[in-house]
Design a protein around this motif. Structure first.
Motif, mmCIF file in Angstrom:
data_model
loop_
_atom_site.group_PDB
_atom_site.id
_atom_site.type_symbol
_atom_site.label_atom_id
_atom_site.label_comp_id
_atom_site.label_asym_id
_atom_site.label_seq_id
_atom_site.Cartn_x
_atom_site.Cartn_y
_atom_site.Cartn_z
ATOM 1 N N THR A 87 0.856 -1.181 0.000
ATOM 2 C CA THR A 87 0.000 0.000 0.000
ATOM 3 C C THR A 87 0.892 1.231 0.000
ATOM 4 O O THR A 87 2.100 1.144 0.179
ATOM 5 N N SER A 88 0.280 2.388 -0.177
ATOM 6 C CA SER A 88 1.049 3.634 -0.207
ATOM 7 C C SER A 88 1.344 4.105 1.208
ATOM 8 O O SER A 88 0.782 5.083 1.703
ATOM 9 N N THR A 89 2.264 3.406 1.871
ATOM 10 C CA THR A 89 2.587 3.682 3.271
ATOM 11 C C THR A 89 3.587 4.823 3.422
ATOM 12 O O THR A 89 3.755 5.351 4.514
ATOM 13 N N GLY A 90 4.297 5.164 2.354
ATOM 14 C CA GLY A 90 5.385 6.112 2.451
ATOM 15 C C GLY A 90 6.704 5.469 2.829
ATOM 16 O O GLY A 90 7.733 6.145 2.901
ATOM 17 N N ASN A 91 6.680 4.148 3.083
ATOM 18 C CA ASN A 91 7.910 3.435 3.384
ATOM 19 C C ASN A 91 8.773 3.311 2.127
ATOM 20 O O ASN A 91 8.325 3.578 1.007
ATOM 21 N N TRP A 92 10.022 2.875 2.319
ATOM 22 C CA TRP A 92 10.960 2.702 1.217
ATOM 23 C C TRP A 92 11.245 1.225 1.020
ATOM 24 O O TRP A 92 11.424 0.485 1.986
#
Length: 230
Positions: free
Chosen positions: A122-127
């Motif tokens: 999902t678009s978690t903002g993690n890398w």
């Protein structure tokens, strides 16, 4: 053993450079670095929001944030994040719209692609870290977040000639707002026989807005290459 399956076979044209006069249905927005003898590629890609839009999709509609390593023959390997229909992978899929981490390779001519879904996300903002390492012959080892996940030999090549980084978009109709992303934040490095280094982009910050394909942000590599290949 080559990680291929007919279920994942797709015929397609090779990746193209950014084109401000994008023509439906396939568009790219990329920075690229050209050099001979490239034997590895590492990228850290942020899980930003990606969307193919609504009302215009087809079974092949997708938007990617990714990197490519092109071979002299026209073949390539690629890896990154993809929003779209996740059917057609060698590993199966939900035959639904999904946000996936993936990698892919092509046949030796670059006329057919074999896409491998790593996991849904999902678009978690993690890398997420993606890595290709060449060892011997045409074998390219693939790593995701530091873990070995497989290898491909489909390209038939032992070195690359160009790295590309950025976005890709495909949909049936090219209209403003059909697809968009928060941005495409990518840190990346390539390797040759002398070691690992940050590419000096030939054409950074190319933006193609012909399909409402917006939100690009390139930076030269700022992270150390983590070489995991045996």
């Amino acid at each position: 053993m080559v990680l291929l399956a007919l279920a994942g076979l797709q015929t397609l044209a090779p990746p193209a450079y950014a084109n401000r006069n994008c023509e439906s249905p396939h568009c790219y927005s990329q920075a690229f670095y050209t050099a001979s003898g490239l034997i590895g590629m590492w990228s850290e890609i942020q899980e930003n929001y990606l969307s193919i839009g609504t009302g215009y999709g087809d079974s092949n509609a997708h938007i990617n944030s990714e990197t490519w390593l092109l071979m002299p023959s026209g073949a390539w390997v690629e890896a990154g994040l993809r929003d779209g229909n996740d059917s057609g992978s060698w590993s199966g899929g939900c035959s639904c719209l999904a946000y996936d981490a993936f990698w892919a390779d092509t046949n030796s001519k670059g006329t057919a692609e074999y896409r491998h879904i790593i996991e849904s996300t999902t678009s978690t903002g993690n890398w997420d870290d993606f890595e290709f390492d060449h060892t011997s012959g045409p074998t390219w080892y693939v790593y995701f977040n530091g873990n070995y996940i497989g290898y491909g030999q489909a390209t038939g090549s032992s070195s690359g000639k160009e790295e590309q980084a950025g976005g890709e978009y495909q949909n049936t109709t090219c209209v403003t707002g059909a697809g968009w992303a928060d941005n495409f934040d990518i840190y990346t490095e390539v390797a040759n026989s002398n070691g690992y280094f940050s590419p000096a982009w030939n054409h950074p910050n190319e933006i193609d807005s012909g399909c409402g394909f917006e939100g690009i942000h390139y930076r030269n590599g700022e992270f150390s290459w983590q070489k995991h290949a045996p």
